[in-house]
Scaffold this motif. Structure first.
Motif, short mmCIF file in Angstrom:
data_model
loop_
_atom_site.label_atom_id
_atom_site.label_comp_id
_atom_site.label_asym_id
_atom_site.label_seq_id
_atom_site.Cartn_x
_atom_site.Cartn_y
_atom_site.Cartn_z
N GLY A 1 -0.16 63.42 27.31
CA GLY A 1 -1.08 63.53 28.45
C GLY A 1 -2.27 62.60 28.30
N ASP A 2 -3.34 62.94 29.00
CA ASP A 2 -4.53 62.07 29.05
C ASP A 2 -5.09 61.74 27.68
N VAL A 3 -4.89 62.64 26.72
CA VAL A 3 -5.51 62.43 25.40
C VAL A 3 -4.72 61.44 24.53
N SER B 1 -10.91 67.73 43.69
CA SER B 1 -11.85 66.81 44.34
C SER B 1 -11.47 66.61 45.80
N LYS B 2 -10.45 67.32 46.25
CA LYS B 2 -9.93 67.09 47.60
C LYS B 2 -9.89 68.43 48.34
N ALA B 3 -8.68 68.92 48.64
CA ALA B 3 -8.54 70.10 49.50
C ALA B 3 -9.25 71.34 48.97
N THR C 1 -5.37 77.69 25.83
CA THR C 1 -6.23 76.85 26.65
C THR C 1 -7.67 77.34 26.62
N ALA C 2 -8.58 76.40 26.51
CA ALA C 2 -10.00 76.77 26.51
C ALA C 2 -10.43 77.25 27.90
N ASP C 3 -9.68 76.85 28.93
CA ASP C 3 -10.01 77.30 30.29
C ASP C 3 -9.87 78.82 30.39
N GLN C 4 -10.64 79.39 31.33
CA GLN C 4 -10.55 80.83 31.55
C GLN C 4 -9.35 81.19 32.43
N GLY D 1 -3.74 73.29 25.24
CA GLY D 1 -4.11 72.67 26.51
C GLY D 1 -3.55 73.45 27.68
N GLY D 2 -4.29 73.43 28.78
CA GLY D 2 -3.85 74.16 29.96
C GLY D 2 -3.61 73.24 31.14
N GLY D 3 -3.04 72.07 30.87
CA GLY D 3 -2.75 71.12 31.95
C GLY D 3 -1.26 70.84 32.04
N PRO D 4 -0.89 69.86 32.86
CA PRO D 4 0.54 69.59 33.09
C PRO D 4 1.30 69.20 31.83
N ALA D 5 0.66 68.54 30.87
CA ALA D 5 1.40 68.12 29.67
C ALA D 5 1.88 69.35 28.89
N ALA D 6 0.97 70.29 28.65
CA ALA D 6 1.34 71.48 27.87
C ALA D 6 2.35 72.33 28.64
N GLU E 1 -3.46 72.70 38.39
CA GLU E 1 -3.49 71.28 38.75
C GLU E 1 -4.91 70.86 39.03
N ARG E 2 -5.32 69.73 38.49
CA ARG E 2 -6.67 69.25 38.76
C ARG E 2 -6.80 68.38 40.02
N PRO E 3 -5.78 67.60 40.41
CA PRO E 3 -5.99 66.69 41.54
C PRO E 3 -6.61 67.32 42.80
N PHE F 1 0.20 56.76 39.84
CA PHE F 1 -0.77 57.77 40.30
C PHE F 1 -1.05 57.57 41.78
N TRP F 2 -1.69 58.58 42.35
CA TRP F 2 -2.09 58.52 43.75
C TRP F 2 -3.53 59.01 43.86
N SER F 3 -4.15 58.68 44.99
CA SER F 3 -5.47 59.22 45.31
C SER F 3 -5.54 59.36 46.82
N ALA G 1 -10.24 78.52 22.65
CA ALA G 1 -10.46 77.14 22.18
C ALA G 1 -10.01 77.02 20.74
N VAL G 2 -9.28 75.96 20.46
CA VAL G 2 -8.92 75.66 19.07
C VAL G 2 -10.06 74.84 18.49
N THR G 3 -10.54 75.24 17.34
CA THR G 3 -11.71 74.56 16.77
C THR G 3 -11.34 73.62 15.62
C1 LIG Z 1 -11.06 66.32 39.89
C2 LIG Z 1 -9.84 65.60 39.41
C3 LIG Z 1 -8.99 64.98 40.32
C4 LIG Z 1 -7.86 64.28 39.89
N1 LIG Z 1 -7.06 63.68 40.82
C5 LIG Z 1 -5.94 63.03 40.41
C6 LIG Z 1 -5.07 62.41 41.35
O1 LIG Z 1 -5.32 62.43 42.56
N2 LIG Z 1 -3.96 61.78 40.87
C7 LIG Z 1 -3.64 61.73 39.54
O2 LIG Z 1 -2.63 61.15 39.16
N3 LIG Z 1 -4.45 62.32 38.62
C8 LIG Z 1 -5.59 62.95 39.03
N4 LIG Z 1 -6.42 63.55 38.10
C9 LIG Z 1 -6.07 63.41 36.68
C10 LIG Z 1 -5.07 64.49 36.25
O3 LIG Z 1 -5.54 65.74 36.64
C11 LIG Z 1 -4.90 64.42 34.76
O4 LIG Z 1 -4.30 63.17 34.47
C12 LIG Z 1 -4.04 65.54 34.19
O5 LIG Z 1 -4.60 66.80 34.47
C13 LIG Z 1 -3.91 65.37 32.70
O6 LIG Z 1 -3.16 66.42 32.20
P1 LIG Z 1 -3.26 66.88 30.67
O7 LIG Z 1 -2.26 67.97 30.52
O8 LIG Z 1 -3.18 65.72 29.79
O9 LIG Z 1 -4.74 67.44 30.48
P2 LIG Z 1 -5.68 68.33 31.38
O10 LIG Z 1 -5.04 68.70 32.69
O11 LIG Z 1 -6.99 67.66 31.42
O12 LIG Z 1 -5.80 69.65 30.53
C14 LIG Z 1 -6.42 69.66 29.27
C15 LIG Z 1 -6.52 71.08 28.83
O13 LIG Z 1 -6.85 71.15 27.45
C16 LIG Z 1 -7.75 72.23 27.27
N5 LIG Z 1 -8.45 72.00 26.01
C17 LIG Z 1 -9.21 70.94 25.65
N6 LIG Z 1 -9.66 71.09 24.38
C18 LIG Z 1 -9.16 72.26 23.93
C19 LIG Z 1 -9.26 72.98 22.71
N7 LIG Z 1 -9.95 72.49 21.67
N8 LIG Z 1 -8.63 74.17 22.62
C20 LIG Z 1 -7.90 74.67 23.66
N9 LIG Z 1 -7.79 74.04 24.83
C21 LIG Z 1 -8.40 72.85 24.97
C22 LIG Z 1 -8.62 72.17 28.50
O14 LIG Z 1 -9.30 73.38 28.69
C23 LIG Z 1 -7.57 71.90 29.56
O15 LIG Z 1 -6.98 73.09 29.97
C24 LIG Z 1 -7.56 64.23 38.51
C25 LIG Z 1 -8.41 64.86 37.58
C26 LIG Z 1 -9.53 65.55 38.02
C27 LIG Z 1 -10.45 66.20 37.03
#
Ligand SMILES: Cc1cc2nc3c(=O)[nH]c(=O)nc-3n(C[C@H](O)[C@H](O)[C@H](O)COP(=O)(O)OP(=O)(O)OC[C@H]3O[C@@H](n4cnc5c(N)ncnc54)[C@H](O)[C@@H]3O)c2cc1C
Length: 415
Positions: free
Chosen positions: A274-276, A46-48, A33-36, A8-13, A41-43, A320-322, A82-84
């Motif tokens: 994280g989200d999953v 949808s904003k700035a 991470t499957a992302d390029q 994963g390429g988000g805050p949890a990892a 940060e994703r937040p 959370f915030w928005s 990507a992990v399959t």
């Molecule tokens: C547009 C947008 C706005 C947001 N705004 C807010 C906000 O204002 N406030 C707030 O609290 N939260 C907000 N969020 C939610 C917040 O971004 C998520 O809660 C947070 O990113 C979750 O982190 P994570 O590490 O669990 O997963 P993610 O950040 O979703 O990362 C998951 C990663 O896993 C990778 N992945 C998935 N499957 C595979 C695989 N099979 N192999 C390899 N890699 C894989 C993906 O490519 C990705 O990099 C927003 C989300 C989005 C999309």
């Protein structure tokens, strides 16, 4: 040497990677991470990111860590990877390029994916989950003038706010009877609906989208209440956990990957955060899955400690915030339908906190433009506090003082 793999390429990892090093792990850390792009940060997507010129050079301002940080901390990041498949018995991951990678422990931090729904149409009907999506959306917003947003959840509302502030004509289509109803309830949802309407957004509630049809002049959204014409449709309608790796490996899933309070899944050496993750929460005594940036970050750190044999549970309040227009919504905690709702402040002036109480305890707060109230509640949410509804409602009382443990036991009169 041990190898820990973070998927994963988000805050949890990323938080997990940092914590592993902070805690002295000296083995190999691979982040796939499957992302390029490097983890971001994703937040802001949808904003700035959509209109702020500071983001016009690309994603680097959104990176969770700089390229140097990964090098300095010995974290190997493999983007576009990507992990399959996951084989817990063999402790091995299969990758999309046909190769495989052995692990001693693996963290699944794969986030969520958009729910299948409306058919996407190149450059006309697009969704917003990733940086790739956001870059396309930003490019299209440069020329499109009539924007239709499908879904009045947080992402839909944020995109509508940003597009409206860019001077676009915005129609926001939502199935429920107010915006943000699922997250904030109907009362607060109505306030936010009024905010969007007062900013010029045409909000169509109770409206079910049937299909999107591309035409020479743009795109038509067909709904059960008639057609809506626009140049660009943004779909912000719901997500589901990206739990397929666990599911196909026979690991327990159900509204995400099921974990205990230490982020351990049903398979040895496999963790999720994280989200999953649908994780057991010791305070609520049940499994909870949230989609919040802060929780993902904090849970990633807990998972990392567990990977090292630690036993510190994830027991934080979910916050959370928005940001929409100049307004900030924040929420912390969870309520039950039977909890009593107390409003503190003025709905009309758009400065209020909705506070839920169960007997004399605060269970949840959702606030518009009152961050201090939220922070005060966040601190005491899981403590043995006691407040009176009338004191909470009284704006003369500073919530920080009211919820200070020494004060809250002193009552003026017996109840
Ligand atoms: C547009 C947008 C706005 C947001 N705004 C807010 C906000 O204002 N406030 C707030 O609290 N939260 C907000 N969020 C939610 C917040 O971004 C998520 O809660 C947070 O990113 C979750 O982190 P994570 O590490 O669990 O997963 P993610 O950040 O979703 O990362 C998951 C990663 O896993 C990778 N992945 C998935 N499957 C595979 C695989 N099979 N192999 C390899 N890699 C894989 C993906 O490519 C990705 O990099 C927003 C989300 C989005 C999309």
């Amino acid at each position: 040497m041990k190898r820990f793999v973070l998927v994963g390429g988000g805050p949890a990892a990323v938080a997990a990677a940092g914590t592993l090093r902070e805690e002295g792990f000296d083995g190999e850390i691979a982040l796939l991470t499957a992302d390029q792009e490097l983890p971001y940060e994703r937040p802001p997507l949808s904003k700035a990111f959509l209109d702020d010129p500071r983001h016009s050079d690309g994603l680097s301002a959104l990176y969770l860590r700089s390229p140097q940080w990964y090098a300095e901390h010995g974290v190997t990041v493999r983007t576009g990877t990507a992990v399959t498949r996951l084989d817990p018995a063999a402790r091995r991951l299969a990758l999309a390029d046909g190769s495989s990678l052995a692990y001693d422990a693996v963290l699944l931090a794969t986030g969520v994916r958009a729910k299948p729904g409306v058919r996407l149409i190149d450059d006309k009907v697009i969704r917003l989950r990733s940086a790739h999506d956001a870059t396309r959306l930003r490019d299209r917003l440069a020329t499109a003038t009539r924007i239709i947003v499908l879904g009045g959840g947080f992402i839909g509302c944020e995109v509508a706010a940003t597009a409206s502030r860019m001077g676009k004509t915005v129609v926001l289509v939502e199935r429920a009877s107010s915006l943000l109803e699922r997250a904030l309830g109907a009362d607060l949802g109505r306030v936010l609906t009024d905010v969007h309407r007062s900013e010029g957004v045409q909000v169509k509630l109770g409206t079910i989208v049937l299909d999107c049809v591309s035409g020479a002049d743009g795109v038509t959204v067909r709904t059960d209440r008639g057609d809506v014409e626009g140049d660009l449709v943004v779909v912000g309608a719901g997500c589901e956990p990206e739990d397929r790796l666990a599911d196909t490996a026979g690991i327990a899933t159900g509204n995400g990957i099921v974990t205990d309070e230490l982020c351990r899944t049903s398979a040895e050496a496999v963790y999720a955060a994280g989200d999953v993750a649908n994780s057991y929460h010791p305070f609520y005594r049940k499994h909870i899955r949230v989609e919040h940036h802060d929780s993902a970050h904090r849970q990633g750190a807990v998972a990392a400690r567990a990977m090292l044999g630690g036993a510190e549970p994830y027991a934080e309040p979910h916050w959370f915030w928005s940001d929409q227009y100049e307004h900030t919504i924040q929420q912390v905690g969870r309520s039950e339908p039977t909890d009593r709702l107390v409003i503190r402040g003025s709905l009309e002036d758009l400065s209020f906190s909705a506070v839920w109480l169960r007997e004399d305890r605060i269970t949840r707060i959702a606030a518009l433009n009152r961050p201090r109230d939220v922070m005060a509640v966040r601190k005491i949410l899981f403590t043995n506090h006691s407040v009176r509804a009338e004191d909470v409602a009284d704006m003369g009382n500073d919530l920080r003082r009211l919820t200070r443990p020494a004060r809250i036991v002193q009552r003026k009169e017996p109840r």
